[in-house]
Design an enzyme around this catalytic site. Structure first.
Site, PDB file in Angstrom:
ATOM      1  N   CYS A   1      -1.310 -17.674  14.372  1.00 48.71           N
ATOM      2  CA  CYS A   1      -1.215 -16.495  15.466  1.00 48.71           C
ATOM      3  C   CYS A   1      -1.371 -16.985  16.746  1.00 48.71           C
ATOM      4  O   CYS A   1      -2.107 -17.929  16.984  1.00 48.71           O
ATOM      5  CB  CYS A   1      -2.354 -15.531  15.118  1.00 48.71           C
ATOM      6  SG  CYS A   1      -1.698 -13.739  15.004  1.00 48.71           S
TER       7      CYS A   1
ATOM      8  N   CYS B   1      -9.115  -8.312  14.989  1.00 49.82           N
ATOM      9  CA  CYS B   1      -8.195  -8.324  13.842  1.00 49.82           C
ATOM     10  C   CYS B   1      -8.930  -8.031  12.711  1.00 49.82           C
ATOM     11  O   CYS B   1      -9.997  -8.266  12.169  1.00 49.82           O
ATOM     12  CB  CYS B   1      -7.774  -9.781  14.054  1.00 49.82           C
ATOM     13  SG  CYS B   1      -6.531 -10.001  12.719  1.00 49.82           S
TER      14      CYS B   1
ATOM     15  N   ASP C   1      -9.670  -0.471  12.966  1.00 52.77           N
ATOM     16  CA  ASP C   1     -10.254  -0.539  11.593  1.00 52.77           C
ATOM     17  C   ASP C   1     -11.623  -0.807  11.547  1.00 52.77           C
ATOM     18  O   ASP C   1     -12.232  -1.698  12.357  1.00 52.77           O
ATOM     19  CB  ASP C   1      -9.435  -1.584  10.659  1.00 52.77           C
ATOM     20  CG  ASP C   1      -8.161  -1.171  10.679  1.00 52.77           C
ATOM     21  OD1 ASP C   1      -7.769   0.039  10.199  1.00 52.77           O
ATOM     22  OD2 ASP C   1      -7.292  -1.825  10.458  1.00 52.77           O
TER      23      ASP C   1
ATOM     24  N   ARG D   1       0.802  -1.144  -0.034  1.00 49.02           N
ATOM     25  CA  ARG D   1      -0.023   0.015  -0.032  1.00 49.02           C
ATOM     26  C   ARG D   1       1.009   1.383  -0.142  1.00 49.02           C
ATOM     27  O   ARG D   1       0.273   2.501  -0.033  1.00 49.02           O
ATOM     28  CB  ARG D   1      -0.989   0.088   1.051  1.00 49.02           C
ATOM     29  CG  ARG D   1      -2.053  -1.247   1.132  1.00 49.02           C
ATOM     30  CD  ARG D   1      -2.665  -1.162   2.397  1.00 49.02           C
ATOM     31  NE  ARG D   1      -3.639  -0.092   2.698  1.00 49.02           N
ATOM     32  CZ  ARG D   1      -3.554   0.299   4.049  1.00 49.02           C
ATOM     33  NH1 ARG D   1      -3.435  -0.243   5.040  1.00 49.02           N
ATOM     34  NH2 ARG D   1      -3.924   1.702   4.239  1.00 49.02           N
ATOM     35  N   TYR D   2       2.238   1.071  -0.294  1.00 49.36           N
ATOM     36  CA  TYR D   2       2.956   2.136  -0.260  1.00 49.36           C
ATOM     37  C   TYR D   2       4.312   1.941  -1.330  1.00 49.36           C
ATOM     38  O   TYR D   2       4.205   0.780  -1.601  1.00 49.36           O
ATOM     39  CB  TYR D   2       3.875   2.386   1.232  1.00 49.36           C
ATOM     40  CG  TYR D   2       2.884   2.754   2.392  1.00 49.36           C
ATOM     41  CD1 TYR D   2       2.653   4.182   2.637  1.00 49.36           C
ATOM     42  CD2 TYR D   2       2.164   1.954   3.022  1.00 49.36           C
ATOM     43  CE1 TYR D   2       1.906   4.290   3.670  1.00 49.36           C
ATOM     44  CE2 TYR D   2       1.447   2.058   4.235  1.00 49.36           C
ATOM     45  CZ  TYR D   2       1.051   3.461   4.500  1.00 49.36           C
ATOM     46  OH  TYR D   2       0.468   3.577   5.396  1.00 49.36           O
TER      47      TYR D   2
ATOM     48  N   ARG E   1       7.369   0.598   0.903  1.00 49.41           N
ATOM     49  CA  ARG E   1       7.510  -0.563   1.795  1.00 49.41           C
ATOM     50  C   ARG E   1       6.272  -1.695   1.343  1.00 49.41           C
ATOM     51  O   ARG E   1       5.323  -1.254   0.738  1.00 49.41           O
ATOM     52  CB  ARG E   1       7.401   0.022   3.097  1.00 49.41           C
ATOM     53  CG  ARG E   1       6.299   0.956   3.308  1.00 49.41           C
ATOM     54  CD  ARG E   1       6.981   1.901   4.735  1.00 49.41           C
ATOM     55  NE  ARG E   1       5.983   2.719   5.385  1.00 49.41           N
ATOM     56  CZ  ARG E   1       5.504   4.040   4.826  1.00 49.41           C
ATOM     57  NH1 ARG E   1       6.006   4.352   3.751  1.00 49.41           N
ATOM     58  NH2 ARG E   1       4.593   4.668   5.455  1.00 49.41           N
TER      59      ARG E   1
ATOM     60  N   CYS F   1      -7.259 -12.008  18.122  1.00 52.59           N
ATOM     61  CA  CYS F   1      -8.046 -10.870  18.579  1.00 52.59           C
ATOM     62  C   CYS F   1      -9.429 -10.629  17.848  1.00 52.59           C
ATOM     63  O   CYS F   1      -9.473 -10.862  16.633  1.00 52.59           O
ATOM     64  CB  CYS F   1      -6.982  -9.601  18.266  1.00 52.59           C
ATOM     65  SG  CYS F   1      -5.335  -9.876  19.036  1.00 52.59           S
TER      66      CYS F   1
ATOM     67  N   LYS G   1      -1.964   5.235   6.077  1.00 53.69           N
ATOM     68  CA  LYS G   1      -2.342   5.592   7.310  1.00 53.69           C
ATOM     69  C   LYS G   1      -2.207   7.210   7.325  1.00 53.69           C
ATOM     70  O   LYS G   1      -1.282   7.629   6.970  1.00 53.69           O
ATOM     71  CB  LYS G   1      -1.262   5.155   8.222  1.00 53.69           C
ATOM     72  CG  LYS G   1      -1.513   3.579   8.322  1.00 53.69           C
ATOM     73  CD  LYS G   1      -0.679   2.982   9.422  1.00 53.69           C
ATOM     74  CE  LYS G   1      -0.885   1.342   9.403  1.00 53.69           C
ATOM     75  NZ  LYS G   1      -0.519   0.445   8.203  1.00 53.69           N
TER      76      LYS G   1
ATOM     77  N   ARG H   1      -7.515  -9.039   9.993  1.00 53.87           N
ATOM     78  CA  ARG H   1      -7.297 -10.187   8.911  1.00 53.87           C
ATOM     79  C   ARG H   1      -7.781 -11.373   9.590  1.00 53.87           C
ATOM     80  O   ARG H   1      -7.265 -12.420   9.210  1.00 53.87           O
ATOM     81  CB  ARG H   1      -5.796 -10.233   8.615  1.00 53.87           C
ATOM     82  CG  ARG H   1      -4.988  -9.006   7.957  1.00 53.87           C
ATOM     83  CD  ARG H   1      -3.846  -9.266   7.256  1.00 53.87           C
ATOM     84  NE  ARG H   1      -3.335  -8.186   6.892  1.00 53.87           N
ATOM     85  CZ  ARG H   1      -2.231  -7.564   7.740  1.00 53.87           C
ATOM     86  NH1 ARG H   1      -1.694  -8.295   8.507  1.00 53.87           N
ATOM     87  NH2 ARG H   1      -1.805  -6.475   7.287  1.00 53.87           N
TER      88      ARG H   1
ATOM     89  N   ASP I   1      -6.414   4.440   9.688  1.00 49.14           N
ATOM     90  CA  ASP I   1      -6.175   3.773   8.457  1.00 49.14           C
ATOM     91  C   ASP I   1      -7.180   3.871   7.340  1.00 49.14           C
ATOM     92  O   ASP I   1      -8.269   3.883   7.654  1.00 49.14           O
ATOM     93  CB  ASP I   1      -5.805   2.251   8.501  1.00 49.14           C
ATOM     94  CG  ASP I   1      -4.619   1.841   7.489  1.00 49.14           C
ATOM     95  OD1 ASP I   1      -4.323   2.327   6.580  1.00 49.14           O
ATOM     96  OD2 ASP I   1      -4.057   0.751   7.862  1.00 49.14           O
TER      97      ASP I   1
HETATM   98  C1  LIG Z   1       0.543  -0.100   8.274  1.00 46.75           C
HETATM   99  C2  LIG Z   1       1.116  -0.459   6.866  1.00 46.75           C
HETATM  100  C3  LIG Z   1       2.593  -0.607   6.691  1.00 46.75           C
HETATM  101  C4  LIG Z   1       3.483   0.634   7.458  1.00 46.75           C
HETATM  102  O1  LIG Z   1       3.017   2.151   7.619  1.00 46.75           O
HETATM  103  P1  LIG Z   1       4.060   2.476   8.704  1.00 46.75           P
HETATM  104  O2  LIG Z   1       3.188   3.999   8.489  1.00 46.75           O
HETATM  105  O3  LIG Z   1       5.277   2.924   7.875  1.00 46.75           O
HETATM  106  O4  LIG Z   1       3.975   2.146  10.134  1.00 46.75           O
HETATM  107  C5  LIG Z   1       3.033  -0.901   5.703  1.00 46.75           C
HETATM  108  N1  LIG Z   1       2.369  -1.689   4.811  1.00 46.75           N
HETATM  109  C6  LIG Z   1       0.928  -2.054   4.999  1.00 46.75           C
HETATM  110  C7  LIG Z   1       0.130  -2.916   4.188  1.00 46.75           C
HETATM  111  C8  LIG Z   1       0.352  -1.399   6.285  1.00 46.75           C
HETATM  112  O5  LIG Z   1      -0.762  -1.779   6.695  1.00 46.75           O
END
Ligand SMILES: *Cc1c(COP(=O)(O)O)cnc(C)c1O
Length: 297
Positions: free
Chosen positions: A54, A61, A222, A41-42, A45, A58, A266, A63, A259
């Site tokens: 797990c 959760c 969420d 989603r980024y 990363r 929770c 986020k 997921r 989120d």
């Molecule tokens: C939350 C999340 C991240 C990390 O977000 P940060 O703001 O860096 O903590 C990375 N990938 C996914 C899919 C996420 O849900």
């Protein structure tokens, strides 16, 4: 208050029947999965779902449908496709290892996975998300700490929601991780009826800081179907965040995070500038700069 206490309550609580029209996947994780076992989603990363197992199921959760109890400590998700995707995308500089809980894997399987990630030149940072220090502190052995350390720089993102979870065993597990030189951050989910109290959260953050864990984020639960019983209204949530900011030492103040769907990511909301109220919720500015309707009934 439930006589079993807030910890048992959040673990033991069942999901409620989803409200009509409620969303099973508000973050659009399904759409953001370019390879099996990978969520992206980024730009820089990606998140690897290393296992479906797990320690704790929770009730809140995000997921829960993904989480399964399977025997064995080997990888229960085939991560080859995810690794191939990461190798092919040089812009990915941090990989989050999550699941499920990656510490349900045995040391050897986890070592192999971290090794494979670590050997990708453009992957500069690793982040491991786990509840083991709370749920299975005996999993945090000296051997595990040494193995994690060998894959540094590695951040361990732990998840404590209530000071009652910081048992003496949990504190010792955190101390072993900190002594191994790992960076420790905590994510707390704001849960109605469990920790939606600034006094409780301030105590948690203070105790985490003492345990050398940086309170990283306070996450608005969420809006996943079936978790409605835990939701805290955004206005009250911001009041709680403002209280924490006023009362805690700076390094112990968690960012208050909501989120948003998919690539909007986020959003960190300032406690003192609430987003615009509209019919059915709030308009929150996502990473793209667009305003997104955040449901807040
Ligand atoms: C939350 C999340 C991240 C990390 O977000 P940060 O703001 O860096 O903590 C990375 N990938 C996914 C899919 C996420 O849900």
């Amino acid at each position: 208050m439930n006589p079993a206490g807030p910890v048992a309550r959040q673990i033991g609580w069942k999901r409620c029947a989803p409200a009509e029209g409620s969303d099973p996947d508000p973050l659009l994780e399904q759409e953001c999965s370019p390879a099996p076992g990978l969520i992206r989603r980024y730009e820089n990363r990606a998140l690897v779902l290393a296992t479906r197992r797990c320690f704790v199921h929770c009730a809140f959760c995000t997921r829960l449908p993904f989480v399964r109890d399977q025997g064995g400590s080997e990888l229960s998700v085939n991560v080859e496709a995810a690794l191939g995707y990461i190798r092919g995308h040089e812009e990915i500089r941090e990989v989050l290892v999550s699941g499920g809980d990656p510490l349900t894997l045995g040391d050897a399987a986890l070592d192999d996975l971290l090794d494979a990630l670590h050997s990708i030149p453009h992957v500069r940072l690793l982040r491991l998300a786990t509840r083991a220090p709370m749920a299975r502190p005996d999993r945090i052995t000296d051997a595990l700490c040494a193995m994690l350390r060998s894959h540094g720089p590695l951040t361990v993102a732990v998840h404590f929601n209530h000071p009652d979870e910081l048992t003496p065993d949990a504190r010792e597990a955190l101390a072993r991780l900190a002594d191994a030189g790992l960076v420790l951050i905590n994510q707390t989910v704001l849960l109605g009826g469990v920790n939606d109290d600034p006094e409780v959260l301030a105590r948690l953050c203070w105790q985490l800081a003492e345990a050398r864990v940086r309170p990283y984020s306070l996450l608005q639960c969420d809006r996943v179907a079936g978790t409605e019983g835990f939701w805290v209204g955004l206005e009250r949530a911001l009041d709680i965040a403002a209280r924490l900011e006023a009362d805690l030492p700076g390094p112990a103040v968690p960012a208050f995070v909501v989120d948003l769907p998919g690539w909007e990511g986020k959003a960190r909301l300032g406690a003192h500038d609430p987003p615009r109220r509209v019919e059915g919720g709030f308009m929150i500015t996502g990473r793209s700069g667009r305003e997104i309707l955040y449901p807040d009934p």
